[in-house]
Every structure is written in structure tokens, then in C-alpha cells.
Design a protein around this motif. Structure first.
Motif, PDB file in Angstrom:
ATOM      1  N   PHE A  59     -16.979  49.079 -68.871  1.00 44.37           N
ATOM      2  CA  PHE A  59     -18.181  48.535 -68.221  1.00 44.37           C
ATOM      3  C   PHE A  59     -19.448  49.072 -68.917  1.00 44.37           C
ATOM      4  CE2 PHE A  59     -21.317  49.698 -64.840  1.00 44.37           C
ATOM      5  CZ  PHE A  59     -21.718  48.432 -64.419  1.00 44.37           C
ATOM      6  N   LEU A  60     -19.482  50.383 -69.172  1.00 43.02           N
ATOM      7  CA  LEU A  60     -20.643  50.968 -69.862  1.00 43.02           C
ATOM      8  C   LEU A  60     -20.749  50.467 -71.300  1.00 43.02           C
ATOM      9  CD1 LEU A  60     -20.882  54.762 -68.913  1.00 43.02           C
ATOM     10  CD2 LEU A  60     -22.089  52.811 -67.906  1.00 43.02           C
ATOM     11  N   ARG A  61     -19.602  50.364 -71.964  1.00 42.30           N
ATOM     12  CA  ARG A  61     -19.612  49.909 -73.363  1.00 42.30           C
ATOM     13  C   ARG A  61     -20.199  48.500 -73.453  1.00 42.30           C
ATOM     14  NH1 ARG A  61     -17.702  46.972 -76.747  1.00 42.30           N
ATOM     15  NH2 ARG A  61     -16.401  45.923 -75.208  1.00 42.30           N
ATOM     16  N   ALA A  62     -19.734  47.622 -72.560  1.00 41.54           N
ATOM     17  CA  ALA A  62     -20.205  46.240 -72.585  1.00 41.54           C
ATOM     18  C   ALA A  62     -21.706  46.155 -72.253  1.00 41.54           C
ATOM     19  CB  ALA A  62     -19.386  45.396 -71.610  1.00 41.54           C
ATOM     20  N   ARG A  63     -22.212  47.080 -71.454  1.00 43.00           N
ATOM     21  CA  ARG A  63     -23.648  47.109 -71.144  1.00 43.00           C
ATOM     22  C   ARG A  63     -24.479  47.646 -72.300  1.00 43.00           C
ATOM     23  NH1 ARG A  63     -25.739  48.928 -65.589  1.00 43.00           N
ATOM     24  NH2 ARG A  63     -26.605  50.618 -66.838  1.00 43.00           N
ATOM     25  N   GLY A  64     -23.823  48.225 -73.295  1.00 43.79           N
ATOM     26  CA  GLY A  64     -24.558  48.837 -74.398  1.00 43.79           C
ATOM     27  C   GLY A  64     -25.022  50.242 -74.069  1.00 43.79           C
ATOM     28  N   ASP A  65     -24.362  50.905 -73.147  1.00 48.09           N
ATOM     29  CA  ASP A  65     -24.785  52.241 -72.717  1.00 48.09           C
ATOM     30  C   ASP A  65     -24.003  53.383 -73.361  1.00 48.09           C
ATOM     31  OD1 ASP A  65     -26.905  51.502 -71.132  1.00 48.09           O
ATOM     32  OD2 ASP A  65     -25.682  51.265 -69.328  1.00 48.09           O
ATOM     33  N   LEU A  66     -23.185  53.061 -74.370  1.00 54.64           N
ATOM     34  CA  LEU A  66     -22.491  54.148 -75.061  1.00 54.64           C
ATOM     35  C   LEU A  66     -23.024  54.254 -76.478  1.00 54.64           C
ATOM     36  CD1 LEU A  66     -18.774  53.705 -73.953  1.00 54.64           C
ATOM     37  CD2 LEU A  66     -20.443  55.368 -73.136  1.00 54.64           C
ATOM     38  N   PRO A  67     -23.323  55.461 -76.920  1.00 51.66           N
ATOM     39  CA  PRO A  67     -23.820  55.609 -78.287  1.00 51.66           C
ATOM     40  C   PRO A  67     -22.701  55.317 -79.295  1.00 51.66           C
ATOM     41  CG  PRO A  67     -23.510  57.765 -77.269  1.00 51.66           C
ATOM     42  CD  PRO A  67     -23.193  56.749 -76.220  1.00 51.66           C
ATOM     43  N   LYS A  68     -23.080  54.900 -80.468  1.00 48.78           N
ATOM     44  CA  LYS A  68     -22.102  54.742 -81.556  1.00 48.78           C
ATOM     45  C   LYS A  68     -21.564  56.130 -81.900  1.00 48.78           C
ATOM     46  CE  LYS A  68     -22.086  50.351 -82.585  1.00 48.78           C
ATOM     47  NZ  LYS A  68     -21.981  50.184 -81.136  1.00 48.78           N
ATOM     48  N   MET A  69     -20.251  56.229 -82.041  1.00 55.87           N
ATOM     49  CA  MET A  69     -19.696  57.559 -82.328  1.00 55.87           C
ATOM     50  C   MET A  69     -19.439  57.709 -83.823  1.00 55.87           C
ATOM     51  SD  MET A  69     -17.909  58.904 -79.141  1.00 55.87           S
ATOM     52  CE  MET A  69     -16.299  58.411 -78.978  1.00 55.87           C
TER      53      MET A  69
END
Ligand code: BES
Ligand code: MN
Ligand code: ZN
Length: 487
Positions: free
Chosen positions: A477-487
């Protein structure tokens, strides 16, 4: 188990086993007795490096779940054969998107190797030690490497959630969960534990009404995660406002005075699976560093029929001020969540998501394939459902409608905790919770994970016991919202 990506080419084959997938009609060698059917596997031993052919069934019916199951079952078979290392070559993947496939494969293998044992001797069946994704280029290795990093962090959170849910009641008391939660404090994560006294002072009468029946002291966990860097436009009206996660943490649910039948009562150690998911999510947040603030609330208590226990017919005053007639002490999850949901209002949330093994009725309605979602907000419900479809932790929406309210009208209090009849058990659970939102305009979703939080036998290559549902869902859910930084 360690996951890594490497570039193929001149390297000699690694010790262990390489796994290759085939669609129906494809074969590893022309003479092989193998047809690529779903569930089919052919082990081809070698001196050092073995090969395992795995069937995926008809190509035109391929979907992610098929690959998840095939990967997990293959990993279980290889671990059973004493293999320690597995490899997957992106080059050999029979469809275009090899990177996505490598991710699903790695995640499924990793999750299949979870073990929970309280035996005095270490179990003989050892899990796999490592998995290598063999890439076609350095650029691909870079991308898959960061994907694996993400997968490992989330899987560690899932494993923690499974460990906590799997703990028997005597070993997974509220105090023990609080002790383990405290260990996650540090960096961007802060953990606070409210004890009985603190909850009394706040006025959490509904939560404490459940805790009364047990000698184990209750605990109310409060996690706060504050990101170093944020995604949102600072002018957005929700900027800086947290997503609040709430998890039901009944460390053992006997039913209380409205005691449950003894058959399968032992499974009620898993009634803390919602809280376990919240704890798993905060553990993973330390590594994943999401770019939104998060708050986690987990009311932890046993539900036992001790001498001081709440009686059917007792009326309790919740934190919200609303009074509740406790007609059935086995509908305790909604009592503890009532106070936690109202408490969530303190954090001025952007959204509130609760996870709870709330109703047996949910298993009747949806079985163990879909969990139920009930929400006052279409956009939030839809994003969560989409995340569920992507990661395989599926959600089916049930309605909330004022028409159900009459079923929980009490003759003495503001509301009663069970309906008169047996109608719409899961929906009633949601309707009850909705009354305890501090602000009804804040998007809220209730996930009833009663039938999906554990599986006593394990299936599709997954180990028996807790599933850790909620952790992967939330990060997708967070990934799809764009709320996870690129690792
Ligand atoms: N923890 C149970 C729900 C549950 C039951 C989850 C079985 C998984 C498997 C919950 O506290 C409960 O007892 N709910 C009651 C509610 C009823 C009294 C309105 C139920 O579902 O029977
Ligand atoms: Mn109960
Ligand atoms: Zn319960």
C-alpha cells in the motif's frame, strides 16, 4: 535465509540447486518425463549443482499466485532434500517480466522457510540458507538487488508478526509482547507502553473491562515513526499527518464469562495477530524508512473469566464517553478497539487502518482466501484492495450502512456489543467500531483477518501457523502511494 543478486556468465555453477519454471508443454530436456503442469516438479540431480524443473500450468492462465505457490512448494521440497542454496536465472524465465518474477520467487521462497518451534531439540529439517538471483547484466543486478533488500526487510517484519502470533498464551502475554516491542525503540521509531494505571487515568473503560478477568496485566502499545524525509507536498492538507495502524492484541481469547467451547480454543492464542502485524510493520519501518509518519496502537490483554471478570449485562464507559452494554464477553475485540480507535484521534491522522481477528462470521462469509475490509472511504478501501490483489493478501469489501445500527441498540446504554440475532456478524463488528472514531470524516478501514491470520496446517508451500497477514499488505500500500524511498 540470505537473498542476493549476482551477474551470471563465466561463473561456475554454484553448489545447491537451480530452479527453472516451465509452462505446460515445455520440458527441461526432450526426454524428460515432465509436462509443465501446475504442481509438477522434476528433480534432476547433479554432482554439485542440481536442477529442479517446476511446472506452472497453461501459459495463458498464468498469474502471480501460481508462481508464489510453485516457488514456495519447490523451496519446501528442496529444503526437505537437504539442499542449502537455490538459484534462479532471470535469463531462463519463460515470460517477459523476469524482474517481477524474480521478486515474487524470492519473496515466496523466503517466506516459505519460516520455522516456529518450541521443541527442546533443534528440528532436523533445516531451512534453505541462501538464494541467489542470477542476473543478465550489472544494471539488472542493481535493480534486483534493491528489490531483494526491500523483500528481506518486509519478510523480517512478517516473520516477527508470525513469531508473536504463534506464541502460546503463556509465553506471549501482554507483558512479553510489550517487552519485545520496546526492543524496537530507537532511531525514527519510538515505543511507549501504557500500563493499567495509565489506561485508567485516560478513561479506557472498554479496554480495561476486558483485562479485568485475567491476572496478566494489560498493556497498550504506542509506536511513533517519524520519517527523516517526507514525500508529501508541505502545502497538502494531510501533510505531516500520520497513518495510524491499530491492531487487536488479545493474547488469549477464552471468551471470558461467555466462555467458548473447548474445541479449537487453543487457536485463540492467535487472537493477537492484528497487534502482531502492527509490531511487524514498525520493525520493518526501521529498515524501510517510509516517507510518511506512522503511529501504531496495540491494546494487549487476555480475555479470561477470572473472579473480577466483566459479566454479561455489565455497562462500561469507553474512552469516547459512550457507554457500552457488554451482552457477550466474547465480543471483546471490539471493546478494546473502541478505545484504541478513539485514542487514534489524538494524532490527527490522515487515515486509520485497524486489523483484527474480530469475527468467526468472517470465515463463514469469505473463508480463508479473502479477508474482509469495511471502510468509510472509497479511495482508501480501493487502494488497500489493490495492494491486496498485488501482494496476494486479498481483501473483499463488505458494506457499512446505518440500516444495521438498529441491531446493536441497547435498552440501557448507548450501544451493545452484540446484535440480537446472528445477522451480518462481520458487518456488525464494523458498525460497532465506526461509532468510536474520534472524527468520522477521517478515512478509516477495518480489516477483519479472523480467517486469514493463521492456518494450522499450512498450505501452498507456506509453513503452518500464523501467516503474518497485514505486513506485506501495508508495505505494498505504501509502495503504491510512492511513500517508500528507493533502496
Ligand atoms: N477472536 C474471536 C473471533 C474469532 C473466532 C476469530 C474464531 C477467529 C476464529 C472474537 O473475539 C469472537 O469471539 N467473536 C465472536 C463475536 C460474537 C460473540 C458476536 C464470534 O465471532 O463468535
Ligand atoms: Mn472473543
Ligand atoms: Zn477475540
Amino acid at each position: 535465509m540470505r537473498l542476493f543478486a549476482e551477474v551470471g556468465g563465466r561463473r561456475p555453477p554454484r553448489k545447491g540447486c537451480s530452479i527453472r519454471f516451465f509452462f505446460e508443454g515445455q520440458k527441461p530436456t526432450p526426454a524428460a518425463d515432465f509436462h509443465g503442469k501446475s504442481g509438477e516438479r522434476l528433480f534432476l540431480p547433479g554432482d554439485d549443482a542440481h536442477r529442479l524443473a517446476v511446472g506452472l500450468g497453461p501459459k495463458d492462465k498464468f498469474e502471480r499466485d501460481g508462481l508464489r505457490k510453485a516457488s514456495a512448494e519447490a523451496a519446501q521440497e528442496l529444503a526437505g532434500r537437504g539442499v542449502r542454496h537455490v538459484t534462479f536465472e532471470t535469463d531462463a524465465w519463460p515470460l517477459p517480466d523476469a524482474e517481477e518474477a524474480a521478486g515474487i520467487f524470492a519473496e515466496s521462497v523466503r517466506l516459505s522457510q519460516y520455522r516456529f518451534s518450541l521443541r527442546s531439540e533443534a528440528p532436523k529439517d533445516k531451512p534453505l540458507e541462501s538464494l541467489a538471483i542470477v542476473c543478465r547484466s550489472a544494471a539488472e543486478r542493481g535493480r534486483i538487488g534493491s528489490l531483494l533488500h526491500y523483500i528481506e526487510a518486509v519478510a523480517d517484519g512478517v516473520d516477527l508478526a508470525r513469531d508473536l502470533s504463534n506464541l502460546p498464551g503463556n509465553m506471549g502475554s501482554p507483558a512479553e509482547l510489550a517487552r519485545r516491542a520496546r526492543k524496537l525503540s530507537g532511531g525514527a521509531v519510538r515505543v511507549q507502553v501504557l500500563d493499567r494505571r495509565a489506561c485508567e487515568r485516560l478513561g479506557m473503560g472498554a479496554f480495561l473491562a476486558v483485562a479485568r478477568g485475567s491476572h496478566e496485566p494489560p498493556a497498550f502499545l504506542v509506536f511513533q515513526y517519524n520519517p527523516k524525509s517526507k514525500t508529501q507536498n508541505p502545502k497538502s492538507p494531510t501533510a505531516g499527518r500520520p497513518i495510524v495502524l491499530v491492531g487487536k492484541g488479545v493474547t488469549f481469547d477464552s471468551g471470558g464469562i461467555s466462555i467458548k467451547p473447548s474445541d479449537k480454543m487453543e487457536e485463540m492464542k492467535h487472537d493477537k495477530s492484528g497487534a502482531a502485524a502492527v509490531i511487524g510493520i514498525f520493525s520493518a519501518a526501521r529498515t524501510l524508512q517510509p516517507r510518511v509518519p506512522l503511529v501504531g496502537l496495540a491494546p494487549l490483554t487476555e480475555n479470561l473469566p477470572g473472579g473480577a471478570a466483566t459479566r454479561p449485562g455489565d455497562v462500561v464507559r469507553s474512552l469516547s464517553g459512550k457507554t457500552i452494554e457488554v451482552k457477550n464477553t466474547d465480543a471483546e475485540g471490539r471493546l478494546i478497539l473502541a478505545d484504541a480507535l478513539f485514542y487514534a484521534g489524538r494524532f490527527r491522522p490522515e487515515a486509520v487502518i485497524d486489523m483484527a481477528t474480530l469475527t468467526g462470521a468472517c470465515s463463514i462469509a469469505l473463508g480463508d482466501v479473502y479477508a474482509a475490509i469495511l471502510s468509510n472511504n472509497d479511495a482508501l478501501a480501493q487502494s488497500l484492495q489493490e495492494a491486496g490483489e498485488t501482494c496476494g493478501e486479498r481483501l473483499w469489501r463488505l458494506p457499512l450502512h446505518d440500516g444495521y445500527d438498529r441491531l446493536i441498540k441497547s435498552s440501557v446504554a448507548d450501544v451493545q456489543n452484540i446484535p440480537e440475532g446472528r445477522l451480518a456478524g462481520t458487518i456488525i463488528g464494523g458498525m460497532f467500531l465506526k461509532k468510536f472514531l474520534a472524527d468520522e470524516h477521517v478515512p478509516w478501514a477495518h480489516l477483519d483477518i479472523a480467517a486469514t491470520a493463521w492456518d494450522t496446517r499450512g498450505r501452498d508451500g507456506r509453513p503452518p501457523g500464523a501467516t503474518g497477514i497485514g505486513v506485506r499488505l501495508f508495505y505494498e500500500f505504501l509502495r503504491a502511494r510512492g511513500d517508500l524511498p528507493k533502496m
